[in-house]
Design an enzyme around this catalytic site. Sequence first.
Site, mmCIF file in Angstrom:
data_model
loop_
_atom_site.group_PDB
_atom_site.id
_atom_site.type_symbol
_atom_site.label_atom_id
_atom_site.label_comp_id
_atom_site.label_asym_id
_atom_site.label_seq_id
_atom_site.Cartn_x
_atom_site.Cartn_y
_atom_site.Cartn_z
ATOM 1 N N ASP A 8 0.855 -1.196 0.000
ATOM 2 C CA ASP A 8 0.000 0.000 0.000
ATOM 3 C C ASP A 8 0.888 1.243 0.000
ATOM 4 O O ASP A 8 2.115 1.149 -0.176
ATOM 5 C CB ASP A 8 -1.003 -0.043 1.169
ATOM 6 N N CYS A 65 2.727 -3.565 4.089
ATOM 7 C CA CYS A 65 1.939 -2.361 4.392
ATOM 8 C C CYS A 65 2.652 -1.649 5.536
ATOM 9 O O CYS A 65 3.868 -1.818 5.711
ATOM 10 C CB CYS A 65 0.485 -2.708 4.687
ATOM 11 N N THR A 67 2.228 -1.993 8.892
ATOM 12 C CA THR A 67 2.575 -2.955 9.951
ATOM 13 C C THR A 67 2.806 -4.369 9.446
ATOM 14 O O THR A 67 3.351 -5.202 10.171
ATOM 15 C CB THR A 67 1.426 -3.042 10.969
ATOM 16 N N HIS A 98 7.971 -24.953 8.883
ATOM 17 C CA HIS A 98 6.899 -25.671 9.575
ATOM 18 C C HIS A 98 5.500 -25.393 9.019
ATOM 19 O O HIS A 98 4.621 -26.242 9.141
ATOM 20 C CB HIS A 98 6.903 -25.318 11.066
ATOM 21 N N ARG A 132 5.259 -34.424 9.807
ATOM 22 C CA ARG A 132 4.185 -34.013 10.722
ATOM 23 C C ARG A 132 3.712 -32.590 10.435
ATOM 24 O O ARG A 132 2.548 -32.252 10.694
ATOM 25 C CB ARG A 132 4.638 -34.147 12.178
ATOM 26 N N HIS A 133 4.596 -31.793 9.852
ATOM 27 C CA HIS A 133 4.199 -30.422 9.524
ATOM 28 C C HIS A 133 3.223 -30.400 8.349
ATOM 29 O O HIS A 133 2.348 -29.540 8.281
ATOM 30 C CB HIS A 133 5.434 -29.573 9.246
HETATM 31 C C1 RB5 Z 1 -2.135 2.622 6.492
HETATM 32 O O1 RB5 Z 1 -2.134 3.806 7.196
HETATM 33 C C2 RB5 Z 1 -1.981 1.443 7.452
HETATM 34 O O2 RB5 Z 1 -3.170 1.275 8.161
HETATM 35 C C3 RB5 Z 1 -1.623 0.177 6.688
HETATM 36 O O3 RB5 Z 1 -0.441 0.389 5.991
HETATM 37 C C4 RB5 Z 1 -1.393 -1.065 7.514
HETATM 38 O O4 RB5 Z 1 -0.477 -0.821 8.553
HETATM 39 C C5 RB5 Z 1 -2.591 -1.779 7.972
HETATM 40 O O5 RB5 Z 1 -2.527 -2.846 8.624
#
Ligand code: RB5
Length: 153
Positions: A8, A65, A67, A98, A132-133
Amino acid sequence: MKIVIGNDHAAVEMKQEIMQYLLGKGIEVLNVGTDSRESYDYPRAGFQVARAVAAKEADCGIAICGTGIGISLAANKVQGIRAFACSEPYSAEMAKRHNDANVLCFGARVVGIELAKKIVDAYLDAKFEGGRHQRRVDLIMDIERNGGLSPES
Ligand code: RB5
């Protein structure tokens, strides 16, 4: 090897750098998501990465993205996808060994570029161990296919 990579607006520079890194290793890259800083909804990018992997247009995917969390949640809604958000190399390695994970996700606002490259390397260098995995991965896919686990699973 061919990798689909998508992002994104929060991860434009990170994606460009990781793309160059992959190309430098001789890996073919399919670029999806956005190349603009304009706001871009991460589920769209997660879906594009996941769809390409599920359709076997790429061997695996990288989705970035802010996070790594939202884009992994979106990617995991596509049948056949095992996406994970990760911010260190050990989990990236184990996700392949795994869990046979097929979409690596991380956050451009969480990890720096050098750590991101180490995460990518740990994931790409690892091999699924099967055994097993495989049984456990099959159980995950049973849940996806059947909406739950039958008593005989
Ligand atoms: C965008 O601001 C942010 O929400 C997106 O990049 C991401 O971290 C969402 O999980």
